[in-house]
Design a protein around this motif. Structure first.
Motif, PDB file in Angstrom:
ATOM      1  N   ILE A 374      35.402  36.491  30.654  1.00 56.76           N
ATOM      2  CA  ILE A 374      36.072  37.788  30.767  1.00 56.76           C
ATOM      3  C   ILE A 374      37.401  37.688  30.024  1.00 56.76           C
ATOM      4  O   ILE A 374      38.225  36.828  30.322  1.00 56.76           O
ATOM      5  N   VAL A 375      37.607  38.556  29.056  1.00 57.48           N
ATOM      6  CA  VAL A 375      38.826  38.468  28.237  1.00 57.48           C
ATOM      7  C   VAL A 375      39.839  39.545  28.592  1.00 57.48           C
ATOM      8  O   VAL A 375      41.032  39.381  28.326  1.00 57.48           O
ATOM      9  N   ALA A 376      39.381  40.652  29.194  1.00 50.47           N
ATOM     10  CA  ALA A 376      40.325  41.723  29.529  1.00 50.47           C
ATOM     11  C   ALA A 376      39.661  42.690  30.495  1.00 50.47           C
ATOM     12  O   ALA A 376      38.428  42.770  30.586  1.00 50.47           O
ATOM     13  N   VAL A 377      40.512  43.430  31.224  1.00 52.53           N
ATOM     14  CA  VAL A 377      40.043  44.482  32.128  1.00 52.53           C
ATOM     15  C   VAL A 377      40.869  45.730  31.839  1.00 52.53           C
ATOM     16  O   VAL A 377      42.105  45.671  31.794  1.00 52.53           O
ATOM     17  N   ARG A 378      40.167  46.850  31.648  1.00 54.61           N
ATOM     18  CA  ARG A 378      40.856  48.122  31.421  1.00 54.61           C
ATOM     19  C   ARG A 378      40.586  49.038  32.601  1.00 54.61           C
ATOM     20  O   ARG A 378      39.444  49.226  33.020  1.00 54.61           O
ATOM     21  N   THR A 379      41.645  49.614  33.166  1.00 52.84           N
ATOM     22  CA  THR A 379      41.530  50.499  34.316  1.00 52.84           C
ATOM     23  C   THR A 379      41.172  51.910  33.863  1.00 52.84           C
ATOM     24  O   THR A 379      41.275  52.237  32.673  1.00 52.84           O
ATOM     25  N   PRO A 380      40.770  52.773  34.793  1.00 52.06           N
ATOM     26  CA  PRO A 380      40.505  54.175  34.414  1.00 52.06           C
ATOM     27  C   PRO A 380      41.722  54.849  33.786  1.00 52.06           C
ATOM     28  O   PRO A 380      41.570  55.770  32.977  1.00 52.06           O
ATOM     29  N   GLY A 381      42.923  54.400  34.160  1.00 55.20           N
ATOM     30  CA  GLY A 381      44.137  54.962  33.579  1.00 55.20           C
ATOM     31  C   GLY A 381      44.557  54.299  32.288  1.00 55.20           C
ATOM     32  O   GLY A 381      45.676  54.502  31.807  1.00 55.20           O
ATOM     33  N   ASN A 382      43.660  53.441  31.709  1.00 53.56           N
ATOM     34  CA  ASN A 382      43.860  52.758  30.421  1.00 53.56           C
ATOM     35  C   ASN A 382      44.910  51.651  30.464  1.00 53.56           C
ATOM     36  O   ASN A 382      45.400  51.226  29.423  1.00 53.56           O
ATOM     37  N   ALA A 383      45.269  51.196  31.661  1.00 53.89           N
ATOM     38  CA  ALA A 383      46.097  49.990  31.726  1.00 53.89           C
ATOM     39  C   ALA A 383      45.215  48.787  31.380  1.00 53.89           C
ATOM     40  O   ALA A 383      44.059  48.706  31.804  1.00 53.89           O
ATOM     41  N   MET A 384      45.745  47.854  30.587  1.00 49.65           N
ATOM     42  CA  MET A 384      44.978  46.704  30.117  1.00 49.65           C
ATOM     43  C   MET A 384      45.526  45.429  30.733  1.00 49.65           C
ATOM     44  O   MET A 384      46.732  45.181  30.707  1.00 49.65           O
ATOM     45  N   ILE A 385      44.634  44.617  31.282  1.00 51.20           N
ATOM     46  CA  ILE A 385      45.011  43.337  31.867  1.00 51.20           C
ATOM     47  C   ILE A 385      44.289  42.240  31.092  1.00 51.20           C
ATOM     48  O   ILE A 385      43.058  42.234  31.005  1.00 51.20           O
ATOM     49  N   SER A 386      45.049  41.317  30.520  1.00 49.70           N
ATOM     50  CA  SER A 386      44.448  40.219  29.772  1.00 49.70           C
ATOM     51  C   SER A 386      45.382  39.008  29.823  1.00 49.70           C
ATOM     52  O   SER A 386      46.595  39.155  30.016  1.00 49.70           O
ATOM     53  N   ASN A 387      44.807  37.821  29.666  1.00 50.11           N
ATOM     54  CA  ASN A 387      45.588  36.572  29.681  1.00 50.11           C
ATOM     55  C   ASN A 387      46.508  36.508  30.898  1.00 50.11           C
ATOM     56  O   ASN A 387      47.650  36.062  30.804  1.00 50.11           O
ATOM     57  N   ALA A 388      46.017  36.956  32.047  1.00 49.63           N
ATOM     58  CA  ALA A 388      46.845  37.006  33.251  1.00 49.63           C
ATOM     59  C   ALA A 388      46.078  36.415  34.424  1.00 49.63           C
ATOM     60  O   ALA A 388      44.929  36.790  34.679  1.00 49.63           O
ATOM     61  N   THR A 389      46.708  35.489  35.139  1.00 52.53           N
ATOM     62  CA  THR A 389      46.094  34.835  36.296  1.00 52.53           C
ATOM     63  C   THR A 389      46.999  35.020  37.509  1.00 52.53           C
ATOM     64  O   THR A 389      48.183  34.669  37.464  1.00 52.53           O
ATOM     65  N   ASP A 390      46.431  35.586  38.583  1.00 51.86           N
ATOM     66  CA  ASP A 390      47.152  35.794  39.842  1.00 51.86           C
ATOM     67  C   ASP A 390      48.488  36.493  39.625  1.00 51.86           C
ATOM     68  O   ASP A 390      49.556  35.967  39.943  1.00 51.86           O
ATOM     69  N   VAL A 391      48.421  37.707  39.092  1.00 50.58           N
ATOM     70  CA  VAL A 391      49.635  38.475  38.831  1.00 50.58           C
ATOM     71  C   VAL A 391      49.739  39.624  39.828  1.00 50.58           C
ATOM     72  O   VAL A 391      48.746  40.060  40.422  1.00 50.58           O
ATOM     73  N   LYS A 392      50.944  40.106  40.015  1.00 53.90           N
ATOM     74  CA  LYS A 392      51.228  41.255  40.865  1.00 53.90           C
ATOM     75  C   LYS A 392      51.849  42.334  39.981  1.00 53.90           C
ATOM     76  O   LYS A 392      52.902  42.132  39.371  1.00 53.90           O
ATOM     77  N   LEU A 393      51.187  43.471  39.917  1.00 49.03           N
ATOM     78  CA  LEU A 393      51.630  44.559  39.057  1.00 49.03           C
ATOM     79  C   LEU A 393      52.176  45.700  39.898  1.00 49.03           C
ATOM     80  O   LEU A 393      51.631  46.009  40.966  1.00 49.03           O
ATOM     81  N   VAL A 394      53.239  46.323  39.421  1.00 48.52           N
ATOM     82  CA  VAL A 394      53.795  47.484  40.118  1.00 48.52           C
ATOM     83  C   VAL A 394      52.768  48.598  40.083  1.00 48.52           C
ATOM     84  O   VAL A 394      52.210  48.944  39.035  1.00 48.52           O
ATOM     85  N   TRP A 395      52.506  49.159  41.277  1.00 47.71           N
ATOM     86  CA  TRP A 395      51.440  50.160  41.396  1.00 47.71           C
ATOM     87  C   TRP A 395      51.809  51.127  42.515  1.00 47.71           C
ATOM     88  O   TRP A 395      51.876  50.733  43.684  1.00 47.71           O
ATOM     89  N   GLY A 396      52.100  52.349  42.155  1.00 47.39           N
ATOM     90  CA  GLY A 396      52.534  53.319  43.151  1.00 47.39           C
ATOM     91  C   GLY A 396      53.824  52.839  43.799  1.00 47.39           C
ATOM     92  O   GLY A 396      54.792  52.475  43.133  1.00 47.39           O
ATOM     93  N   SER A 397      53.835  52.804  45.116  1.00 49.25           N
ATOM     94  CA  SER A 397      55.021  52.330  45.836  1.00 49.25           C
ATOM     95  C   SER A 397      54.917  50.854  46.205  1.00 49.25           C
ATOM     96  O   SER A 397      55.778  50.337  46.910  1.00 49.25           O
ATOM     97  N   GLY A 398      53.872  50.196  45.727  1.00 49.78           N
ATOM     98  CA  GLY A 398      53.682  48.785  46.070  1.00 49.78           C
ATOM     99  C   GLY A 398      53.257  47.966  44.878  1.00 49.78           C
ATOM    100  O   GLY A 398      53.647  48.248  43.732  1.00 49.78           O
ATOM    101  N   LEU A 399      52.458  46.940  45.146  1.00 52.99           N
ATOM    102  CA  LEU A 399      52.015  46.025  44.101  1.00 52.99           C
ATOM    103  C   LEU A 399      50.488  45.985  44.053  1.00 52.99           C
ATOM    104  O   LEU A 399      49.812  46.189  45.062  1.00 52.99           O
ATOM    105  N   ARG A 400      49.989  45.705  42.876  1.00 50.19           N
ATOM    106  CA  ARG A 400      48.542  45.587  42.663  1.00 50.19           C
ATOM    107  C   ARG A 400      48.233  44.159  42.223  1.00 50.19           C
ATOM    108  O   ARG A 400      48.769  43.675  41.227  1.00 50.19           O
ATOM    109  N   ALA A 401      47.373  43.479  42.971  1.00 49.41           N
ATOM    110  CA  ALA A 401      47.001  42.105  42.629  1.00 49.41           C
ATOM    111  C   ALA A 401      45.857  42.129  41.622  1.00 49.41           C
ATOM    112  O   ALA A 401      44.898  42.900  41.753  1.00 49.41           O
ATOM    113  N   ALA A 402      45.973  41.277  40.617  1.00 48.05           N
ATOM    114  CA  ALA A 402      44.947  41.201  39.578  1.00 48.05           C
ATOM    115  C   ALA A 402      44.910  39.792  39.020  1.00 48.05           C
ATOM    116  O   ALA A 402      45.920  39.081  39.021  1.00 48.05           O
TER     117      ALA A 402
END
Length: 626
Positions: A374-402
């Protein structure tokens, strides 16, 4: 009366369409040796430093699997690059906290973007792996030694056993050689990880396959109290599992605290039991309380005990023999197969609004075989996640684990936390390597003249192997043909990079055609029915067909269009077959049979017989010999 002599090697081979070759599900056992070094790297302003993979290996058979670089501090001016696979982890402030470097990278470059020198403290873990594949059939026990041999100085050892998700097998237990339960390991239904040296037995049992792409949901937490020397049993009936979901297990937290006078400490423990228990942490901590001066002597011993475990299965039990009550928090975890469309370079996972209800959080989890990355993940909102291991992304009023695992085989992405959610189609970009199945003869030599077709994927063949372009993590069937003849049906149950070879029995067949007086018959046409081989016998009445697929055949012999012989032959090795015909002589290319000789005795001369036969080339002898 007309009789015919035919030779046909009809194909019913050692490995044929009627014979199925099964590549069974496998457990991958990885013996892992790793070396940890801490160092300080001084990097001048606008300068760089490099880290290279080590030259020392831990032992025979180990292959370099990459390195992990942990930053022992925050270094905002440091950027990381590599000449190969690279994955990053970030801290809560957005700074790089660790990087994972794949085995294809020969060096890692640390670049200082500041003007001043920076001293970077890092912890580097170099990892080597020795992998083996264990075929699974029925219930079995796998013995594991950690380490599996003597390692070079400075290396530590661990082991990991992995069963592919779609395989119908699960881990049942991890035990010591004497059958008592082991205590130091991590486990889930398809994975065991052992970090402590010793000898172990891993029991594998037949069990349900797990979809490669699933939705995992945490339901609301539950609380309970276990009275002193009591127990709590949860059967699963207490859990309101949403329709269409299945209970995966529970996250269980059992804890207690007490104060005792020194020398009067309470004996006992907390136990968490269930189908498969993965103990995350087990703490028994004593804290002696005293004042700064001698005002309050150190007489009180405050004891804190807690265990956290993931329990897989529908039931679990918490018991204690302590004199104090134990508090329990348990959180049911459920899962369901994701709605996924597999394409050659991606997987489209559709998450509906209804699937994001009734939970504290919901995540997509994807676990793929070693042929996939798996090289990348694209969300329905077109956010792209790649080359990332155990990251926390700002999402709404909290964090999104990916996360995408460093080897690219696994990924998770939270799609709902509380009221924050994102339904829609998630795109997982995947690089698949084709599966190459070696095809060899009984002497281990590569077989040429192959072709192949698969039931689910595109297949092709080259000298020595069949290649299948898989893009979906599930078993498949491939038909292998040899010289245009269907030779094997291979059922592939394990998508591994190095599958077991398919062995074809390929041998040389020598046919010798003789007459009624055992004289050699030259220029006889010999063919192998159902196999692309034919030719004429030489002056010794012989012909050799090389590289014939093993099996039972008919050999067809045709002499001058008048005499035909058919005879069976069994090919399970190099073989010579003598085929006898009723020919007494061949005159001018026309065979004279024993029947013709009778006619000669009746008054027709040999010359007259030849003249008559040359004008009337009808079959005079058809004989089938079994």
């Amino acid at each position: 009366m007309t009789k015919t002599f035919l030779i046909t090697l009809g194909l019913a081979a050692l490995i044929l369409a009627a014979t199925t070759v099964v590549i069974p599900p496998t457990a991958k056992l990885e013996q892992i040796a790793y070396k940890v070094e801490e160092t300080t790297i001084k990097i001048q302003g606008a300068g760089f430093a490099t880290l290279a993979k080590p030259y020392v290996t831990p032992g025979e058979g180990y292959v370099y699997a990459g390195m992990k670089i942990e930053f022992l501090g925050a270094y905002p001016s440091i950027q990381i690059g590599a000449d190969g696979q690279l994955s990053k982890t970030f801290d809560q402030n957005g700074f790089i906290s660790a990087v994972y470097v794949g085995p294809d990278a020969s060096k890692v470059t640390l670049v200082n973007t500041a003007k001043d020198q920076v001293e970077v403290k890092v912890r580097v873990t170099y990892t080597y792996v020795k992998a083996s594949y264990i075929p699974l059939s029925g219930d079995s026990v796998i013995e594991v030694n950690v380490p599996d041999g003597k390692l070079a100085q400075g290396f530590n050892a661990m082991a990991r056993l992995t069963i592919e998700p779609y395989a119908p097998y699960v881990v049942k237990a991890v035990e010591k050689p004497d059958g008592t339960p082991a205590t130091v390991y991590r486990v889930e239904p398809k994975v065991v990880e052992i970090n402590t040296p010793g000898k172990y037995k891993i029991s594998i049992a037949q069990g349900a396959p797990m979809p490669a792409a699933i939705l995992v949901k945490s339901l609301s937490k539950q609380t309970a109290t276990v009275q002193a020397s009591g127990q709590l049993a949860v059967t699963g009936a207490e859990v309101g599992v949403p329709q269409g979901w299945r209970l995966l297990g529970y996250a269980v937290f059992a804890y207690t605290a007490d104060a005792n006078i020194i020398g009067k400490e309470a004996a006992g423990d907390i136990s968490i039991e269930g189908g498969l228990v993965d103990t995350i942490t087990d703490v028994n901590q004593n804290i002696i309380v005293r004042s700064v001066s001698y005002l309050v002597p150190p007489v009180w011993n405050f004891n804190i005990r807690y265990k956290i475990a993931l329990v897989y299965g529908e039931q679990f039990k918490v018991s204690t023999n302590l004199p104090s009550a134990v508090n329990v928090i348990y959180i049911p975890i459920v899962y369901k197969e994701a709605q996924v469309k597999w394409l050659p370079d991606r997987a489209l996972v559709n998450v509906t609004e209804a699937e994001l209800a009734d939970g504290q959080w919901t995540a997509i989890v994807m676990q793929l075989p070693e042929l996939a990355r798996i090289v990348a993940v694209r969300t329905p909102g077109n956010a792209m996640i790649s080359n990332a291991t155990d990251v926390k992304l700002v999402w709404g009023s909290g964090l999104r684990a990916a996360s995408i695992s460093p080897d690219g085989r696994q990924a998770y992405l939270v799609v709902q936390i509380g009221d924050t959610k994102e339904p829609g189609v998630y795109t997982f970009m995947i690089n698949w390597s084709p599966m190459r199945i070696p095809v060899v003869d009984t002497k281990g030599r590569p077989v040429s003249y192959l072709s192949a077709t698969a039931d689910k994927f595109e297949a092709s063949a080259s000298a020595g192997y069949v290649e299948v372009k898989v893009y979906k993590p599930e078993p498949f069937t491939v038909d292998v043909s040899y010289k245009g003849v269907k030779a094997a049906q291979v059922v592939v149950n394990s998508l591994v990079a190095k599958p077991q070879p398919v062995t074809l029995g390929i041998y040389n067949v020598k046919v010798v055609v003789v007459g009624a007086l055992n004289q050699p018959i030259s220029e006889a046409s010999v063919s192998l029915e159902g196999f692309p081989a034919s030719g004429k016998t030489d002056g010794a009445g012989a012909i050799v067909f090389k590289d014939v697929l093993a099996g039972t055949y008919k050999v067809n012999v045709d002499v001058g269009g008048r005499v035909k012989v058919s005879q069976d032959i069994e090919v399970n090795g190099d073989v010579e077959k003598v085929v006898k015909t009723p020919i007494v002589a061949v005159v001018g290319g026309v065979p004279i049979t024993t029947l013709d000789a009778v006619a000669t005795v009746g008054g027709l001369s040999a010359a007259g017989l030849y003249f008559a036969l040359s004008r009337r080339k009808e079959p005079v002898a058809e004989v089938e010999q079994i």
